[in-house]
Design an enzyme around this catalytic site. Sequence first.
Site, mmCIF file in Angstrom:
data_model
loop_
_atom_site.group_PDB
_atom_site.id
_atom_site.type_symbol
_atom_site.label_atom_id
_atom_site.label_comp_id
_atom_site.label_asym_id
_atom_site.label_seq_id
_atom_site.Cartn_x
_atom_site.Cartn_y
_atom_site.Cartn_z
ATOM 1 N N GLY A 9 -2.933 13.344 1.198
ATOM 2 C CA GLY A 9 -1.378 13.152 0.823
ATOM 3 C C GLY A 9 -1.191 13.277 -0.927
ATOM 4 N N ALA A 10 -1.645 14.393 -1.207
ATOM 5 C CA ALA A 10 -1.985 15.065 -2.840
ATOM 6 C C ALA A 10 -0.924 15.784 -3.536
ATOM 7 C CB ALA A 10 -3.428 15.518 -2.944
ATOM 8 N N VAL A 58 -2.671 13.536 9.074
ATOM 9 C CA VAL A 58 -4.200 12.668 8.940
ATOM 10 C C VAL A 58 -3.984 11.446 10.510
ATOM 11 C CG1 VAL A 58 -5.643 12.976 6.556
ATOM 12 C CG2 VAL A 58 -3.074 11.394 6.886
ATOM 13 N N ASN A 84 -5.290 8.643 0.174
ATOM 14 C CA ASN A 84 -4.625 8.187 -0.357
ATOM 15 C C ASN A 84 -2.692 8.494 0.502
ATOM 16 O OD1 ASN A 84 -2.228 7.939 -3.110
ATOM 17 N ND2 ASN A 84 -1.836 10.578 -1.583
ATOM 18 N N SER A 136 -2.385 -1.658 -1.340
ATOM 19 C CA SER A 136 -1.255 -2.039 -2.151
ATOM 20 C C SER A 136 -1.567 -3.221 -2.013
ATOM 21 C CB SER A 136 -0.441 -1.488 -1.018
ATOM 22 O OG SER A 136 0.792 -2.532 -2.013
ATOM 23 N N TYR A 149 3.944 -1.957 7.184
ATOM 24 C CA TYR A 149 3.164 -2.284 5.407
ATOM 25 C C TYR A 149 1.583 -3.053 4.868
ATOM 26 C CZ TYR A 149 2.570 0.520 0.760
ATOM 27 O OH TYR A 149 2.208 1.230 -0.307
ATOM 28 N N ALA A 151 0.685 -4.788 6.871
ATOM 29 C CA ALA A 151 -0.004 -5.190 8.040
ATOM 30 C C ALA A 151 -1.834 -3.933 7.586
ATOM 31 C CB ALA A 151 0.640 -4.563 8.503
ATOM 32 N N LYS A 153 -1.386 -1.744 5.018
ATOM 33 C CA LYS A 153 -2.174 -2.205 3.479
ATOM 34 C C LYS A 153 -3.689 -3.561 3.756
ATOM 35 C CE LYS A 153 -0.685 1.051 1.853
ATOM 36 N NZ LYS A 153 -1.486 2.855 1.989
ATOM 37 N N ILE A 182 4.197 0.665 -9.526
ATOM 38 C CA ILE A 182 4.169 2.386 -10.042
ATOM 39 C C ILE A 182 4.595 3.328 -10.417
ATOM 40 C CG2 ILE A 182 2.838 4.133 -10.245
ATOM 41 C CD1 ILE A 182 0.806 1.440 -10.338
HETATM 42 P P1 NAP Z 1 4.615 9.540 -2.449
HETATM 43 O O1 NAP Z 1 4.900 9.631 -3.419
HETATM 44 O O2 NAP Z 1 5.658 9.532 -1.016
HETATM 45 O O3 NAP Z 1 3.282 10.728 -1.294
HETATM 46 C C1 NAP Z 1 2.545 10.570 -0.396
HETATM 47 C C2 NAP Z 1 1.860 11.376 0.021
HETATM 48 O O4 NAP Z 1 2.029 11.188 1.011
HETATM 49 C C3 NAP Z 1 3.359 13.120 0.014
HETATM 50 O O5 NAP Z 1 2.891 14.061 -0.541
HETATM 51 C C4 NAP Z 1 3.149 13.049 1.692
HETATM 52 O O6 NAP Z 1 4.014 14.218 2.225
HETATM 53 C C5 NAP Z 1 1.936 12.453 1.713
HETATM 54 N N1 NAP Z 1 1.825 11.633 3.524
HETATM 55 C C6 NAP Z 1 2.884 11.523 4.618
HETATM 56 N N2 NAP Z 1 2.643 11.262 5.522
HETATM 57 C C7 NAP Z 1 1.172 11.933 5.472
HETATM 58 C C8 NAP Z 1 0.642 12.458 6.143
HETATM 59 N N3 NAP Z 1 1.050 11.489 7.322
HETATM 60 N N4 NAP Z 1 -0.952 13.494 6.452
HETATM 61 C C9 NAP Z 1 -1.026 13.647 4.984
HETATM 62 N N5 NAP Z 1 0.065 13.419 4.017
HETATM 63 C C10 NAP Z 1 1.280 12.838 4.422
HETATM 64 O O7 NAP Z 1 3.873 8.541 -2.385
HETATM 65 P P2 NAP Z 1 3.127 7.674 -3.569
HETATM 66 O O8 NAP Z 1 3.809 6.445 -4.197
HETATM 67 O O9 NAP Z 1 2.004 8.530 -4.314
HETATM 68 O O10 NAP Z 1 1.793 6.891 -2.434
HETATM 69 C C11 NAP Z 1 0.562 6.830 -2.797
HETATM 70 C C12 NAP Z 1 -0.092 5.716 -2.190
HETATM 71 O O11 NAP Z 1 -0.168 4.805 -2.535
HETATM 72 C C13 NAP Z 1 0.429 4.929 -0.401
HETATM 73 O O12 NAP Z 1 -0.627 5.377 0.151
HETATM 74 C C14 NAP Z 1 1.652 3.987 -0.970
HETATM 75 O O13 NAP Z 1 1.066 3.350 0.136
HETATM 76 C C15 NAP Z 1 0.255 3.444 -2.525
HETATM 77 N N6 NAP Z 1 1.051 3.046 -3.079
HETATM 78 C C16 NAP Z 1 1.987 3.131 -4.010
HETATM 79 C C17 NAP Z 1 3.157 2.450 -5.140
HETATM 80 C C18 NAP Z 1 3.926 2.552 -5.458
HETATM 81 O O14 NAP Z 1 4.570 2.192 -6.106
HETATM 82 N N7 NAP Z 1 4.162 3.419 -5.478
HETATM 83 C C19 NAP Z 1 2.085 0.677 -5.386
HETATM 84 C C20 NAP Z 1 1.348 0.896 -3.974
HETATM 85 C C21 NAP Z 1 0.323 1.287 -3.186
HETATM 86 P P3 NAP Z 1 5.501 14.525 2.533
HETATM 87 O O15 NAP Z 1 6.086 14.265 0.886
HETATM 88 O O16 NAP Z 1 5.545 15.744 2.600
HETATM 89 O O17 NAP Z 1 5.729 13.221 3.376
#
Ligand code: NAP
Length: 241
Positions: A9-10, A58, A84, A136, A149, A151, A153, A182
């Site tokens: 998910g990069a 994934v 991620n 998370s 979510y 569950a 995490k 974040i």
């Molecule tokens: P994001 O901006 O939505 O980025 C997530 C990335 O993962 C996107 O590029 C998405 O692709 C990709 N993805 C989704 N489903 C996938 C799959 N099945 N296979 C491969 N790639 C996939 O999210 P983020 O805010 O950066 O969050 C990243 C991680 O941190 C997540 O696990 C999230 O739960 C965790 N987190 C985030 C926060 C926050 O405040 N942002 C807080 C706590 C934890 P598409 O865009 O093409 O769908």
Amino acid sequence: MAETALITGAGQGIGEAIALRLAKDGFNIAVNDLREAAAVAGKCRALGVKAECFPADVSDYGACEGMVKEVKERFGSIDVLVNNAGITRDGLAVRMSEADYDLVIRVNQKSVFNMMKLAGAVMMRQKGGRIISVSSVAGVHGNAGQLNYSASKAAIIGMTMTMAKELGSRGVTVNAVAPGFIQTPMTDALTEEQKAAILSQIAMKRYGQVEEIAGVVSFLAGSDSSYVTGQTIEISGGLSM
Ligand code: NAP
């Protein structure tokens, strides 16, 4: 030979920041996302390392199997795995559809099984490696509207401790990070009232930046954390203390 980090998910957000930070640290980068994240791979190469895209879902075991095999063939090793990729489908539990529950578990939790198992096997044979998963605060403390979510995490925290016990004797460390709020397009979209309510609960009175997650992942991927395993590090500016 430089070591290789595979980040799921990069293509944007926290995953992109982790890819760029590990590239700065000197790792070759395997950039996974659902789509071809060519811009991120390009930014990593501009930092002087090898970087290639490995588009795959994934949550699909077969796709992960193909990706792990390809990364190993093209880079020679997988030294760091960062789980991620993650999604949300929020809603109060009594109104949550079974489909939204199942989807979030599949993408956030089953994906971690797929990748821990497959990359873990590679690392066992290498007799070394680092697995870091993004949990998370919702998995530690719970969060209304996020039964699915939280569950997924919370499961990551248990899986991290189990894999740490299974792989410790092979020189593989397994840890997690638990981000709080974040600053991302998701938090930017909140109303001023919602923002004020959230900030009042954070000791540091500000959101985290994606680079602040990447910095802790860099520590867990590097030699300074060689005796740290099975841990979940909360990165939340002091939320819910
Ligand atoms: P994001 O901006 O939505 O980025 C997530 C990335 O993962 C996107 O590029 C998405 O692709 C990709 N993805 C989704 N489903 C996938 C799959 N099945 N296979 C491969 N790639 C996939 O999210 P983020 O805010 O950066 O969050 C990243 C991680 O941190 C997540 O696990 C999230 O739960 C965790 N987190 C985030 C926060 C926050 O405040 N942002 C807080 C706590 C934890 P598409 O865009 O093409 O769908």
